[in-house]
Design an enzyme around this catalytic site. Structure first.
Site, PDB file in Angstrom:
ATOM      1  N   ASP A  98      -1.515  54.496 -30.287  1.00 35.87           N
ATOM      2  CA  ASP A  98      -2.054  55.545 -29.437  1.00 35.87           C
ATOM      3  C   ASP A  98      -2.109  56.821 -30.274  1.00 35.87           C
ATOM      4  O   ASP A  98      -1.092  57.272 -30.782  1.00 35.87           O
ATOM      5  CB  ASP A  98      -1.091  55.746 -28.250  1.00 35.87           C
ATOM      6  CG  ASP A  98      -1.822  56.054 -26.969  1.00 35.87           C
ATOM      7  OD1 ASP A  98      -2.697  56.910 -27.010  1.00 35.87           O
ATOM      8  OD2 ASP A  98      -1.470  55.452 -25.933  1.00 35.87           O
ATOM      9  N   ASP A 199      -6.273  59.106 -27.270  1.00 35.08           N
ATOM     10  CA  ASP A 199      -5.892  59.789 -26.034  1.00 35.08           C
ATOM     11  C   ASP A 199      -6.792  61.001 -25.768  1.00 35.08           C
ATOM     12  O   ASP A 199      -7.049  61.798 -26.676  1.00 35.08           O
ATOM     13  CB  ASP A 199      -4.435  60.262 -26.201  1.00 35.08           C
ATOM     14  CG  ASP A 199      -3.846  60.829 -24.928  1.00 35.08           C
ATOM     15  OD1 ASP A 199      -3.534  60.039 -24.027  1.00 35.08           O
ATOM     16  OD2 ASP A 199      -3.685  62.062 -24.843  1.00 35.08           O
ATOM     17  N   GLU A 252     -10.033  57.210 -24.761  1.00 29.42           N
ATOM     18  CA  GLU A 252      -9.774  57.575 -23.364  1.00 29.42           C
ATOM     19  C   GLU A 252     -10.666  58.765 -23.063  1.00 29.42           C
ATOM     20  O   GLU A 252     -10.450  59.860 -23.587  1.00 29.42           O
ATOM     21  CB  GLU A 252      -8.299  57.935 -23.162  1.00 29.42           C
ATOM     22  CG  GLU A 252      -7.991  58.101 -21.676  1.00 29.42           C
ATOM     23  CD  GLU A 252      -6.812  59.009 -21.384  1.00 29.42           C
ATOM     24  OE1 GLU A 252      -6.195  58.850 -20.329  1.00 29.42           O
ATOM     25  OE2 GLU A 252      -6.520  59.905 -22.201  1.00 29.42           O
ATOM     26  N   HIS A 325      -0.602  52.816 -17.983  1.00 29.03           N
ATOM     27  CA  HIS A 325       0.619  53.580 -17.711  1.00 29.03           C
ATOM     28  C   HIS A 325       0.369  54.831 -16.869  1.00 29.03           C
ATOM     29  O   HIS A 325       1.309  55.554 -16.565  1.00 29.03           O
ATOM     30  CB  HIS A 325       1.254  53.967 -19.045  1.00 29.03           C
ATOM     31  CG  HIS A 325       0.360  54.908 -19.823  1.00 29.03           C
ATOM     32  ND1 HIS A 325      -0.856  54.515 -20.344  1.00 29.03           N
ATOM     33  CD2 HIS A 325       0.479  56.221 -20.111  1.00 29.03           C
ATOM     34  CE1 HIS A 325      -1.438  55.545 -20.934  1.00 29.03           C
ATOM     35  NE2 HIS A 325      -0.641  56.603 -20.809  1.00 29.03           N
ATOM     36  N   ASP A 326      -0.886  55.119 -16.545  1.00 33.50           N
ATOM     37  CA  ASP A 326      -1.208  56.285 -15.714  1.00 33.50           C
ATOM     38  C   ASP A 326      -1.630  55.893 -14.307  1.00 33.50           C
ATOM     39  O   ASP A 326      -2.011  56.760 -13.508  1.00 33.50           O
ATOM     40  CB  ASP A 326      -2.359  57.088 -16.339  1.00 33.50           C
ATOM     41  CG  ASP A 326      -1.987  57.729 -17.664  1.00 33.50           C
ATOM     42  OD1 ASP A 326      -0.803  58.084 -17.841  1.00 33.50           O
ATOM     43  OD2 ASP A 326      -2.882  57.874 -18.514  1.00 33.50           O
TER      44      ASP A 326
HETATM   45  C1  GLC Z   1      -3.569  60.658 -21.331  1.00 35.61           C
HETATM   46  C2  GLC Z   1      -2.396  59.715 -21.253  1.00 35.61           C
HETATM   47  C3  GLC Z   1      -1.376  60.284 -20.331  1.00 35.61           C
HETATM   48  C4  GLC Z   1      -0.931  61.612 -20.884  1.00 35.61           C
HETATM   49  C5  GLC Z   1      -2.118  62.539 -21.118  1.00 35.61           C
HETATM   50  C6  GLC Z   1      -1.733  63.704 -21.979  1.00 35.61           C
HETATM   51  O1  GLC Z   1      -4.232  60.762 -20.126  1.00 35.61           O
HETATM   52  O2  GLC Z   1      -2.819  58.432 -20.887  1.00 35.61           O
HETATM   53  O3  GLC Z   1      -0.284  59.426 -20.144  1.00 35.61           O
HETATM   54  O4  GLC Z   1      -0.026  62.212 -20.005  1.00 35.61           O
HETATM   55  O5  GLC Z   1      -3.174  61.904 -21.795  1.00 35.61           O
HETATM   56  O6  GLC Z   1      -1.544  63.281 -23.298  1.00 35.61           O
END
Ligand code: GLC
Ligand code: CA
Length: 559
Positions: A98, A199, A252, A325-326
C-alpha cells in the site's frame, strides 16, 4: 514486455494489524502473516495486498507514514519482511504494498523540517498557506473531521490535511517531492515486491489557478478529485518507475466515474492497471453523509456495476470488490446474518466473481465474517468513527447518541478490522494476548479451521470460484449483459465469449424468485450453485425457468 498477468489474478487483502499475532502483544504482525501463507495459497489466490506496515505513529493505523523505507516495530523488522516476501514468492504468491503518498505522517522527517521555517528546503514538500481574516484559508472540512487546515505556530501559517491533522498532504507540484516518491517506489520494487495499491491517488493534484495552488470555498470533494495535473503525475510515475517492472498497480480513486477510469486505467498501459471505484459502496448514502441507516438499493447497484462493466470493456480494466478495510462486512450489508449467512455469502461471491476484472477478497470475507455487534463508543478504535461521534453527538449535537451508535454499528470501518477468526480457541486463535480490538464473539461458529475442513463451507466455495477464473477464458474476456434490470431482488447477467455463454442468477431476497431462461440455456448445465436442491437432475436444467430460493445463486453454461 508486460504480461498483464493481473488480468487472471485474484488478490487477497491483509490488514496486518488484525490478521495474525505471532508474539502475543495483541497486534497482528509480519511473522503472523508468514505463518498463514499456506492458508492463503490453499484458497487459490495469486496476490497479497498488504495494508501499510511502514513506520508510523498509527493515528490512522499506518495510513500515516513516518518512514517509507522502514517497518513499524510492532509489525516486526525488515528481515521479517524479506522472509515473508521470499516465502510468498516460493509459494508462487505475489505481494503488493500500500503506497500512501497523498499525505505523510506529521511525524515524517520531511514534515518536521518543513515546519521549521519558511526557507527550509522541505517547506514546499507540503502545502502551506496564509490564513484569511484570522482563520483558515478556506472552509473545507477534512474527511476525519475539523478543518482541512491546521495552524502551525512556528511559522504562523496553515498546512493542508484532507484527512486528519496527523496526515499533512504532500505537495506534488514540487518536482523534488515527486522524485523522492519515485525513489521510494524503486526501492521497494528493487526488493522484489510485485506492485502497489495507491492510496487516495485521485487526490494528489490540488486545484490551480494561473499555475498556482488555489483553494476556493465550498465542498472539498468538489475540488479535490482528479486535479489539473493528475494524469501528468501518474504518467510520469509510469515512465519514471512502473514501466521498468512487470508489476500491477491499483489506484484508490475517490470520486471516479467510468469516464475517468478509462484514463486512469487505460488499456494502453500509460497510467495504472486498474482502479477502485466508490460508486457501488456510496449507494447507502456514504458519499454525502456516511452516518445514516440507509441501505443499498439493488436496482441502483446493478446499474452502477453494469455501467462499469460495459464502459470499461476493451478500454480499461475493472477491479472487483465487496469488502476492504474501510467498509463494513458485505454479508451484514447485503446478505443474511442468521441462518442463511453462508448461503448469502456464497450468493454474493457468485455475483461478483463472474464479472470481468480482478477480484479482491478481504480477509475473512472467504469465511462470510460479519459486522461486530458494537454497543458502546469505548469499543471503537478507528479515528474516523471516534472523531465523527465526538463531533456529531458531543459537540454539534446533530445526531442523538442512540442513533449515532446504531449508524456506527452499521457503517464503521472497525467492522472489518476485528481480528481474523482462525479457530475456536481463545481470541479466535488470533493472539495469545489481549487483542488491540475486540474479537467478534461469533468466532466459535465462524472460523477458518471449521471451514477448511468442511466441503460446503464458504471458503471451499471461494476456492471453486477462483479456480473457474483460472480455467475459463469467458470470465476474463467475455462481454457482459444485464438482464431483468428493473427487478428489485434478482441480479441476473449473461457473459458471452465466442460461442460460449454464462448465465449468472442471484437472488438478493428472502423469497423464492423465478428466472425465465433466455434462449440457449434451456438445456444449460449447472456450473455452480449455493442451493443443494438444484443439483438433483444430473446438473442439467431441462425447464424454461429456474426457481431460486432465498439468497440462492445458480450459474449456467450453454456448453
Ligand atoms: C484511504 C484508506 C483509508 C485511510 C485513508 C487515508 O482511503 O483506505 O484507510 O484512512 O486513505 O490514508
Ligand atoms: Ca504481534
Amino acid at each position: 514486455m508486460k504480461t498483464q498477468w493481473w488480468k487472471k489474478a485474484v488478490v487477497y487483502q491483509i490488514y496486518p494489524r488484525s490478521f495474525c499475532d505471532s508474539n502475543g502483544d495483541g497486534i497482528g504482525d509480519i511473522n503472523g502473516i508468514t505463518s498463514k501463507l499456506g492458508y492463503i495459497k490453499e484458497l487459490g489466490v495469486d496476490v497479497i495486498w498488504l495494508s501499510p506496515i511502514y513506520k508510523s505513529p498509527m493515528f490512522d493505523n499506518g495510513y500515516d507514514i513516518s518512514d517509507y523505507c522502514a517497518i513499524n516495530p510492532e509489525f516486526g523488522t525488515m528481515k521479517d519482511f524479506d522472509h515473508l516476501l521470499e516465502q510468498a514468492h516460493g509459494l508462487g504468491l505475489k505481494i503488493i504494498m500500500d503506497l500512501v503518498v497523498n499525505h505523510s505522517s506529521n511525524e515524517h522527517p520531511w514534515f518536521l523540517e518543513s515546519k521549521t521555517n519558511l526557507d527550509n528546503p522541505k517547506r514546499d514538500y507540503y502545502i502551506w498557506q496564509e490564513g484569511v481574516r484570522g482563520g483558515p484559508p478556506n472552509d473545507w472540512k477534512a474527511y476525519f473531521g475539523g478543518s482541512t487546515w491546521t495552524y502551525d505556530e512556528t511559522t504562523g501559517q496553515y498546512y493542508l490535511n484532507c484527512f486528519s491533522p496527523h496526515q499533512p498532504d504532500l505537495n506534488w507540484e514540487n518536482p523534488d517531492l515527486r522524485r523522492e516518491i519515485h525513489n521510494i517506489m524503486r526501492w521497494w520494487l528493487d526488493k522484489g515486491i510485485d506492485g502497489f495499491r495507491l492510496d487516495a491517488i485521485s487526490l494528489i493534484s490540488k486545484p490551480l489557478a494561473d499555475g498556482s495552488l488555489n483553494f476556493p470555498n465550498g465542498e472539498m470533494k468538489e475540488f479535490i478529485f482528479h486535479g489539473p495535473r493528475i494524469h501528468e503525475y501518474i504518467k510520469e510515475m509510469r515512465s519514471e518507475v512502473l514501466k521498468h517492472y512487470d508489476v500491477m498497480t491499483v489506484g484508490e480513486t475517490g470520486g471516479v466515474r467510468p469516464e475517468h477510469a478509462v484514463i486512469y486505467a487505460n488499456a494502453d498501459g500509460s497510467e495504472l492497471d486498474m482502479v477502485f471505484q466508490f460508486e457501488q459502496v456510496e449507494l447507502d448514502g456514504s458519499e454525502t453523509f456516511k452516518w445514516t441507516d440507509q441501505n443499498i438499493n439493488l436496482v441502483e447497484l446493478k446499474e452502477v456495476l453494469t455501467r462499469w462493466q460495459n464502459q470499461l470493456f476493451d478500454h480499461a480494466w475493472n477491479s472487483l470488490y465487496w469488502c476492504n478495510h474501510d467498509q463494513p462486512r458485505i454479508v451484514s450489508r447485503l446478505g443474511d446474518s442468521g441462518a442463511l449467512r453462508e448461503k448469502s455469502a456464497k450468493m454474493l461471491a457468485t455475483c461478483l466473481h463472474f464479472m470481468q476484472g480482478t477480484p479482491f477478497i478481504y480477509q475473512g470475507e472467504e469465511l462470510g465474517m460479519l459486522n461486530y455487534p458494537f454497543k458502546d463508543i469505548s469499543e471503537y478504535r478507528d479515528l474516523e468513527s471516534i472523531n465523527a461521534y465526538n463531533a456529531l453527538v458531543l459537540e454539534e449535537k446533530r445526531i442523538a447518541k442512540e442513533d449515532m451508535l446504531r449508524f456506527m454499528a452499521l457503517k464503521s470501518r472497525d467492522n472489518s478490522r476485528t481480528p481474523m477468526q482462525w479457530n475456536e480457541k481463545p481470541n479466535a486463535g488470533f493472539s495469545a494476548g489481549k487483542p488491540w480490538i475486540n474479537v467478534n464473539p461469533n468466532y466459535s461458529e465462524i472460523n477458518a479451521e471449521d471451514q477448511i475442513h468442511r466441503e460446503d463451507s464458504v471458503y471451499k466455495y471461494y476456492q471453486k470460484l477462483i479456480q473457474f477464473r483460472k480455467t475459463m477464458d469467458i470470465i476474463t474476456h467475455g462481454d457482459f449483459q444485464l438482464l431483468m434490470s428493473e427487478h428489485p431482488d434478482l441480479f441476473v447477467y449473461m457473459r458471452k465469449f465466442n460461442n460460449e455463454m454464462l448465465l449468472v442468477t442471484c437472488n438478493f431476497s428472502y423469497e423464492e424468485r423465478i428466472v425465465t431462461l433466455p434462449e440457449g440455456f434451456k438445456t444449460g448445465k449447472i456450473l455452480i450453485t449455493n442451493d443443494e436442491t438444484q443439483v438433483s437432475n444430473e446438473s442439467r436444467v431441462l425447464t424454461a425457468e429456474i426457481v431460486l430460493s432465498a439468497f440462492g445463486a445458480l450459474v449456467l453454461t450453454n456448453q
